[in-house]
Design a protein around this motif. Structure first.
Motif, PDB file in Angstrom:
ATOM      1  N   SER A 320      57.469 138.694  86.032  1.00 16.07           N
ATOM      2  CA  SER A 320      55.988 138.848  86.867  1.00 16.07           C
ATOM      3  C   SER A 320      56.240 138.704  88.386  1.00 16.07           C
ATOM      4  N   PHE A 321      56.993 137.387  88.726  1.00 13.38           N
ATOM      5  CA  PHE A 321      57.351 137.151  90.183  1.00 13.38           C
ATOM      6  C   PHE A 321      57.735 138.434  90.932  1.00 13.38           C
ATOM      7  N   ALA A 322      58.792 139.065  90.357  1.00 12.91           N
ATOM      8  CA  ALA A 322      59.365 140.430  90.870  1.00 12.91           C
ATOM      9  C   ALA A 322      58.347 141.077  91.089  1.00 12.91           C
ATOM     10  N   ILE A 323      57.501 141.692  90.456  1.00 15.56           N
ATOM     11  CA  ILE A 323      56.366 142.473  90.574  1.00 15.56           C
ATOM     12  C   ILE A 323      55.507 142.150  91.716  1.00 15.56           C
ATOM     13  N   MET A 324      55.316 140.885  91.388  1.00 15.11           N
ATOM     14  CA  MET A 324      54.530 140.208  92.774  1.00 15.11           C
ATOM     15  C   MET A 324      54.975 140.415  94.048  1.00 15.11           C
ATOM     16  N   ALA A 325      56.266 140.198  94.128  1.00 15.79           N
ATOM     17  CA  ALA A 325      57.139 140.270  95.466  1.00 15.79           C
ATOM     18  C   ALA A 325      57.146 141.693  95.888  1.00 15.79           C
ATOM     19  N   LEU A 326      56.918 142.712  94.970  1.00 16.87           N
ATOM     20  CA  LEU A 326      56.949 143.955  95.206  1.00 16.87           C
ATOM     21  C   LEU A 326      55.721 144.391  95.781  1.00 16.87           C
ATOM     22  N   ILE A 327      54.580 143.927  95.060  1.00 15.69           N
ATOM     23  CA  ILE A 327      53.152 144.270  95.752  1.00 15.69           C
ATOM     24  C   ILE A 327      53.025 143.416  97.170  1.00 15.69           C
ATOM     25  N   LEU A 328      53.456 142.281  97.367  1.00 12.45           N
ATOM     26  CA  LEU A 328      53.524 141.755  98.610  1.00 12.45           C
ATOM     27  C   LEU A 328      54.293 142.545  99.740  1.00 12.45           C
ATOM     28  N   LEU A 329      55.369 143.093  99.267  1.00 13.40           N
ATOM     29  CA  LEU A 329      56.151 144.023 100.057  1.00 13.40           C
ATOM     30  C   LEU A 329      55.203 145.334 100.687  1.00 13.40           C
ATOM     31  N   ILE A 330      54.376 145.660  99.705  1.00 17.22           N
ATOM     32  CA  ILE A 330      53.525 146.762 100.004  1.00 17.22           C
ATOM     33  C   ILE A 330      52.525 146.311 101.082  1.00 17.22           C
ATOM     34  N   TYR A 331      52.019 145.083 100.903  1.00 18.27           N
ATOM     35  CA  TYR A 331      51.014 144.726 101.792  1.00 18.27           C
ATOM     36  C   TYR A 331      51.688 144.436 102.997  1.00 18.27           C
ATOM     37  N   LEU A 332      52.848 143.884 103.010  1.00 12.21           N
ATOM     38  CA  LEU A 332      53.454 144.050 104.271  1.00 12.21           C
ATOM     39  C   LEU A 332      53.650 145.063 105.105  1.00 12.21           C
ATOM     40  N   LEU A 334      51.961 147.905 104.715  1.00 13.94           N
ATOM     41  CA  LEU A 334      50.656 148.457 105.084  1.00 13.94           C
ATOM     42  C   LEU A 334      50.099 147.494 106.148  1.00 13.94           C
ATOM     43  N   GLY A 335      50.298 146.377 106.234  1.00 11.59           N
ATOM     44  CA  GLY A 335      49.740 145.643 107.460  1.00 11.59           C
ATOM     45  C   GLY A 335      50.385 146.194 108.764  1.00 11.59           C
ATOM     46  N   PHE A 336      51.356 146.668 108.786  1.00 12.53           N
ATOM     47  CA  PHE A 336      52.021 147.339 110.112  1.00 12.53           C
ATOM     48  C   PHE A 336      51.034 148.284 110.536  1.00 12.53           C
ATOM     49  N   PHE A 337      50.259 148.991 110.001  1.00 12.57           N
ATOM     50  CA  PHE A 337      49.433 149.971 110.428  1.00 12.57           C
ATOM     51  C   PHE A 337      47.939 149.677 110.163  1.00 12.57           C
ATOM     52  N   MET A 338      47.444 148.647 109.551  1.00 15.74           N
ATOM     53  CA  MET A 338      46.066 148.636 109.314  1.00 15.74           C
ATOM     54  C   MET A 338      45.755 146.976 109.733  1.00 15.74           C
ATOM     55  N   ASP A 339      44.404 146.778 110.034  1.00 14.76           N
ATOM     56  CA  ASP A 339      43.868 145.589 110.374  1.00 14.76           C
ATOM     57  C   ASP A 339      43.465 144.766 109.202  1.00 14.76           C
ATOM     58  N   ALA A 340      43.687 143.327 109.102  1.00 15.02           N
ATOM     59  CA  ALA A 340      43.678 142.480 107.981  1.00 15.02           C
ATOM     60  C   ALA A 340      42.393 142.779 107.203  1.00 15.02           C
ATOM     61  N   LEU A 341      41.426 142.968 107.782  1.00 15.71           N
ATOM     62  CA  LEU A 341      40.138 143.094 106.938  1.00 15.71           C
ATOM     63  C   LEU A 341      39.968 144.316 106.302  1.00 15.71           C
ATOM     64  N   ALA A 342      40.500 145.279 106.931  1.00 10.57           N
ATOM     65  CA  ALA A 342      40.508 146.674 106.198  1.00 10.57           C
ATOM     66  C   ALA A 342      41.468 146.754 105.280  1.00 10.57           C
ATOM     67  N   LEU A 343      42.585 146.015 105.369  1.00 12.51           N
ATOM     68  CA  LEU A 343      43.524 145.885 104.455  1.00 12.51           C
ATOM     69  C   LEU A 343      43.176 145.177 103.074  1.00 12.51           C
ATOM     70  N   ALA A 374      47.947 139.556 104.841  1.00  9.92           N
ATOM     71  CA  ALA A 374      46.941 140.270 105.650  1.00  9.92           C
ATOM     72  C   ALA A 374      47.288 139.934 107.369  1.00  9.92           C
ATOM     73  N   ALA A 375      47.183 138.793 107.262  1.00  3.73           N
ATOM     74  CA  ALA A 375      47.338 137.730 108.665  1.00  3.73           C
ATOM     75  C   ALA A 375      48.680 138.235 109.324  1.00  3.73           C
ATOM     76  N   MET A 376      49.636 138.569 108.673  1.00  6.65           N
ATOM     77  CA  MET A 376      50.795 138.749 109.294  1.00  6.65           C
ATOM     78  C   MET A 376      50.861 140.204 110.098  1.00  6.65           C
ATOM     79  N   GLY A 377      49.658 140.877 109.570  1.00  5.41           N
ATOM     80  CA  GLY A 377      49.880 142.335 110.158  1.00  5.41           C
ATOM     81  C   GLY A 377      49.095 142.112 111.912  1.00  5.41           C
ATOM     82  N   VAL A 378      48.732 140.872 112.040  1.00  3.72           N
ATOM     83  CA  VAL A 378      48.036 140.988 113.393  1.00  3.72           C
ATOM     84  C   VAL A 378      48.878 140.616 114.421  1.00  3.72           C
TER      85      VAL A 378
END
Length: 437
Positions: A320-332, A334-343, A374-378
């Motif tokens: 589970s933790f590996a899948i969760m890490a993959l999801i967090l990588l996707i968030y990271l 996406l955060g390069f291109f999107m505002d935290a609220l929109a993300l 999401a806040a990392m994206g700001v």
């Protein structure tokens, strides 16, 4: 075409709109309308848009947003941020990187009445950055530290991102606020530590200031610190004790700031008008974003992407933790291109069912993780809204120079996320105490 293919095509259309610089709310709304039209019909899509947007705008819970936003802007125009920085400066200004460390403390304290990363960054940045430059601080360090410190405004309650997540995921906003307290304090400490380490290794980045006397430190307590304590006790204390709903807590907080700043004559008529104008503009932007995200979320549900994604995750032979890490990588990413609220609004319909229902993670814990990621994206390029806010404060410093100083702070956020993965009780300890239940 199958609904899932239509869903993926519309997600691609959404990102194409973003590349073309279309506002995020319009991109989500138009993509959602296109997808629902193909899955059902144009009349259904228009009916869904009208119903969902009206329903979102008339939701009582969302009225907490303008209240907390107004509370932050009132504090901004009343000059409370300057008093908080003065207090923090007198406490730690003599340490290596003391002014930058003080900025973190001021950001944490201001975050307790702000709820916004942009308001926190703008307030503390306009005060701290000129002071640091006056004392010979490196521009990259001074600007980046304040841009990163703005994140504390959405982790330490109240937080607009926690409100949005709570509404989207149907979780208790009060419990989410509680969950953000300890991680917010830890992140503030991490930021202070990394500033201390960097400036100890290279003292030229931040010359030491003079040490204040204890009398001067005690005198600084008469500034904005007691006001923050009163306001936090009124709004958050009442919310945590179960006396108020989140909306009522926001109203009490905003009313408390208004009364205190008027009684102490810190708020001018011009400041009051500006606070109302900025609150109206920010609230309108957030509400339109929420309404558009609900329509896009309906498309995601109709396309069955979350269900297919959940089935695919279950078929993976990964912990589970590996899948969760993959999801967090996707968030990271996406955060390069999107505002935290929109993300948050875009991804909750997709990933929330997978993380909570399939992987079995706690939804309150996931809320803290998502706000952090999401806040990392700001503060990361190319969007990095906090960086551009600080750029607006210090116009002769380049955006590239600010981004260069961000990486140590980014590492600290990743470290906190890893810590929360290993010790989730950091986020869940307060929300599940018997005292608050």
């Amino acid at each position: 075409m199958t609904p899932i293919i239509i869903g993926f095509i519309c997600i691609a259309i959404f990102f194409l709109f973003l590349v073309l610089r279309m506002p995020v709310s319009y991109a989500m709304l138009i993509s959602g309308l296109i997808g629902i039209s193909f899955i059902n019909s144009t009349s259904v899509a228009l009916r869904v848009a009208a119903t969902e947007i009206y329903s979102s705008f008339s939701t009582y819970t969302l009225s907490a947003i303008p209240m907390f936003i107004w509370m932050g802007f009132l504090a901004l125009y009343a000059g409370i941020g300057a008093k908080l920085f003065d207090f923090a400066h007198k406490m730690v200004g003599h340490l290596p990187g003391g002014l930058a460390i003080a900025a973190q403390g001021a950001a944490g304290l201001f975050g307790a009445i702000s709820g916004s990363n942009t308001a926190t960054a703008a307030t503390i940045g306009s005060i701290a950055v000129p002071e640091m430059r006056k004392h010979g601080y490196n521009d990259s360090l001074s600007t980046a530290s304040v841009a990163a410190g703005g994140i504390l405004g959405v982790l330490i309650p109240p937080s607009t991102l926690f409100i949005i997540y709570g509404i989207a995921a149907e979780q208790s906003i009060g419990l989410l606020f509680l969950a953000g307290i300890i991680p917010g304090i830890i992140l503030m400490f991490f930021f202070m530590v990394i500033i201390y380490i960097v400036t100890m290794r290279n003292p030229e980045l931040a010359p030491r200031g003079e040490k204040s006397t204890w009398n001067e430190r005690l005198q600084s307590l008469k500034g904005g610190l007691w006001e923050v304590g009163v306001i936090f006790a009124l709004s958050m204390g009442g919310l945590f004790a179960g006396w108020f709903t989140p909306t009522e807590a926001g109203a009490v907080g905003a009313g408390g700031v208004l009364v205190l700043t008027l009684l102490t004559r810190k708020l001018t008529w011009e400041g009051l008008k500006n606070s109302l104008f900025d609150t109206l503009r920010t609230t309108a932007m957030i509400m339109l974003l929420i309404g558009s995200a609900v329509v896009f979320g309906r498309l995601i549900a109709l396309s069955r992407i979350p269900f297919e994604l959940g089935g695919w995750v279950e078929s993976l032979v990964l912990p589970s933790f590996a899948i969760m890490a993959l999801i967090l990588l996707i968030y990271l990413i996406l955060g390069f291109f999107m505002d935290a609220l929109a993300l948050i609004l875009l991804t909750i319909p997709i990933f929330y069912p997978v993380v909570v229902n399939t992987l079995g993670y706690d939804p309150i814990w996931f809320g803290v993780i998502i706000v952090l990621v999401a806040a990392m994206g700001v503060i990361t390029p190319p969007v990095g809204v906090n960086v551009f806010i600080i750029k607006g404060v210090v116009k002769d410093v380049t955006v590239e120079e600010i981004f260069r100083g961000i990486w140590p702070f980014l590492f600290m956020i990743i470290l906190l996320i890893a810590l929360l993965m290993v010790v989730p009780e950091i986020a869940t300890f307060l929300p599940y105490l018997d005292f608050f239940n």
